[in-house]
Design an enzyme around this catalytic site. Sequence first.
Site, short mmCIF file in Angstrom:
data_model
loop_
_atom_site.label_atom_id
_atom_site.label_comp_id
_atom_site.label_asym_id
_atom_site.label_seq_id
_atom_site.Cartn_x
_atom_site.Cartn_y
_atom_site.Cartn_z
N TYR A 1 8.86 -7.79 -37.36
CA TYR A 1 8.12 -6.66 -36.80
C TYR A 1 7.18 -7.17 -35.71
CZ TYR A 1 5.47 -2.19 -36.98
OH TYR A 1 4.87 -0.99 -36.69
N CYS A 2 7.33 -6.65 -34.48
CA CYS A 2 6.46 -6.98 -33.35
C CYS A 2 6.47 -8.49 -33.11
CB CYS A 2 5.05 -6.44 -33.59
SG CYS A 2 3.97 -6.56 -32.14
N LEU A 3 5.32 -9.14 -33.19
CA LEU A 3 5.25 -10.58 -33.00
C LEU A 3 6.12 -11.31 -34.02
CD1 LEU A 3 4.09 -13.13 -31.77
CD2 LEU A 3 1.97 -12.73 -33.03
N GLY B 1 9.00 -10.35 -34.89
CA GLY B 1 10.34 -10.34 -34.32
C GLY B 1 10.52 -11.44 -33.29
N PHE C 1 11.93 -4.95 -35.26
CA PHE C 1 11.14 -3.72 -35.14
C PHE C 1 10.17 -3.89 -33.96
CE2 PHE C 1 11.16 -2.41 -39.95
CZ PHE C 1 12.51 -2.13 -39.86
#
Length: 708
Positions: free
Chosen positions: A332-334, A336, A360
């Site tokens: 998720y975000c960082l 990812g 994500f």
Amino acid sequence: MSTTNPPLPPTPPGPEELTREFAEIAAHSQRLVTEYLERARAGKAVLPADDVGVTNAFVELSRKLMGNPMLLAQAQMRMWHDYMRLWHNAMARFLGEKPEPVVDAGTDNRFRNEVWQNNFLFDYIKQSYLIAAQNIQRTVGEVQDLDPQTARKVRFFTRQFVDALAPTNFVFTNPEVLKATLDSGGRNLIEGLHNLLEDLERGSGQLAISMTDYSAFTLGENVATAPGKVVYQNELMQLIQYAPTTQSVWKTPLLIIPPWINKYYILDLREKNSFIRWAVSQGHTLFVISWVNPDEKLAHKGFDDYMREGPLAALQAIEQATGEKEANVIGYCLGGTLLACTLAWLGIKGRRPVKSATYFTAMIDFAEPGELGVFVDETVLANLEKKMEERGYLEGSEMAITFNLLRANDLIWSFVVNNYLLGKDPFPFDLLFWNSDSTRMPAKMHTFYLRNMYIRNALVQPGAIELDGEPIDLDNIEVPSCFVSTVEDHIAPWKSTYMGALRMPEPVKFVLGGSGHIAGVVNPPSANKYQYWTSEGSLPPGADEWLSNARREDGSWWPEWNRWIEQFCGAKVAARAPGSGKLKVIEDAPGSYAKLRLDATDESTPAADAPVLTTTVLPEAANDAAVKAAPAPAPATPPERKRATATAQSASQAPAPTLESTIDLLSAAAHANPEPAMPAPAKRSRRTAARKGEGPSLSKPKASSRKR
């Protein structure tokens, strides 16, 4: 026939009450000034600094404007023409006509009160402001020959300027505030002044705007309540395994790598919107990384340490807990971005412990980072490095300010109006409680991340980044991918995440959800909100081309993703309880790492000494992905939790958006229509003493004396 009497208006404060109020305000203000001067003498005061280079950017803008008098003349004529139309329409409306507005506020929430439309004077004020705002921003945007970074800065900070000058932010030009002031005899402004002083005290002289009632929530009680156990931990993270809710589960376990800019429990706020609970209910054996909140002792931890002690250590731990050598992984975000780096590193090593990868709202190609790029260049990074060298980390609140500015009207000015002009207490809202739970960034890791991702965009360049001694290349990734992005994302713009998806080997699935970085992800099927777009087959080279051919579906994208990932889940097996494998239970979820909150730390227990960091030793600890041996596992012990409102020291860590965050949080609030976790709080206890006629004490009051 019964009639109901209308409620009586608030009683205006009398002379004696006003005297007591202003005496207390004076005492409170004097104490704050004294404390600030003491910090300044000790060299600890935070002084204003132009770390982003705003001054230089606007000097360059002025120089270009002065060198183009034709542009200025055109802008002045355009604005004069708009104001003449407004004056003409105002006269027509005064005479009873209904002319079309010169400029429409549209969906701008600042002007949603019907008075802005129905009252002649306030409609004129509103349109006058909107004409000025639009013309100023248009003129700045038309200036030529600015370098791209300077152009981004002047556009961004011009918007901050015009947002700050909105008529809604001032008492005499906000009809809602005027009415509250007249109805209460000014009591709202007195309460607002107390709120302002409290926030200044929490911010140790800096304004730390309260966004919610922080005392209304406790991790493990009414947020982050999904049943689970911590089964592994090291210096950087705890690994949580969640209890199954089905008799059988998919053979392949699922791991979530959240960002370490905020905490993982954004995916487990309430039962109704918990992605963690929902994934478990779909038959996944779910593991989630909960990152530590680092201090100066972890300043040496780099991005490769986060890789080794994060996903690589977690995958080994999952094998010990379940016996499975492969897992499906979500970043998720960082998280990812870290997942992509890890997969590229594993590819070089010839190892494949990941069956599928889901991203994500994650960026891999940083060529177009959106408005966050305003805050990332060599000048900004040099200033950040100086700060981080002194203490070993970047304070979470400092980064949070950046994310708040991305949505200033929602995340700053709406609270200024509510808290300081209307004198109201912030509403207890779990999403904003999470948003304020900011985390620090270790100096070495954060410098590496900003320079190599945002400035150099090195991840998409083969061999340009070296992790744990290996130059990585995205071409070495051989894992099916699913990218989930959101159409209104200001942190990871969806067209930028799409460019990252094009870097991955096929098959790649791309899903575009409605709303933004947070609300678009935390969108359970039961809510039946928003929509998403997806398609089958290969991705076309352009994001717009993909969207024009994608099919639109109403509701949540969660089931669409689950249908995709099931093809990598294997057969069904008996449910696995946490601790039933080779890894034993350390403590209950959400775990002590998540419970360590920067704005709730006792002065007697520095945050730097809070976690007792120990490591569970894995059998494969000898290989390159393992963590060095450490003493037997024991729960990390954060300091005793205190309410944020009781902590004057929480100054610089006070509520932050924290980037992650943050970010579209108020957008999420606007769309979510959330149910409060508990009733709205009563008015502060300080008011009781005042009503009884007790005089204020001029001795130093406690920061918690005005409970919400």
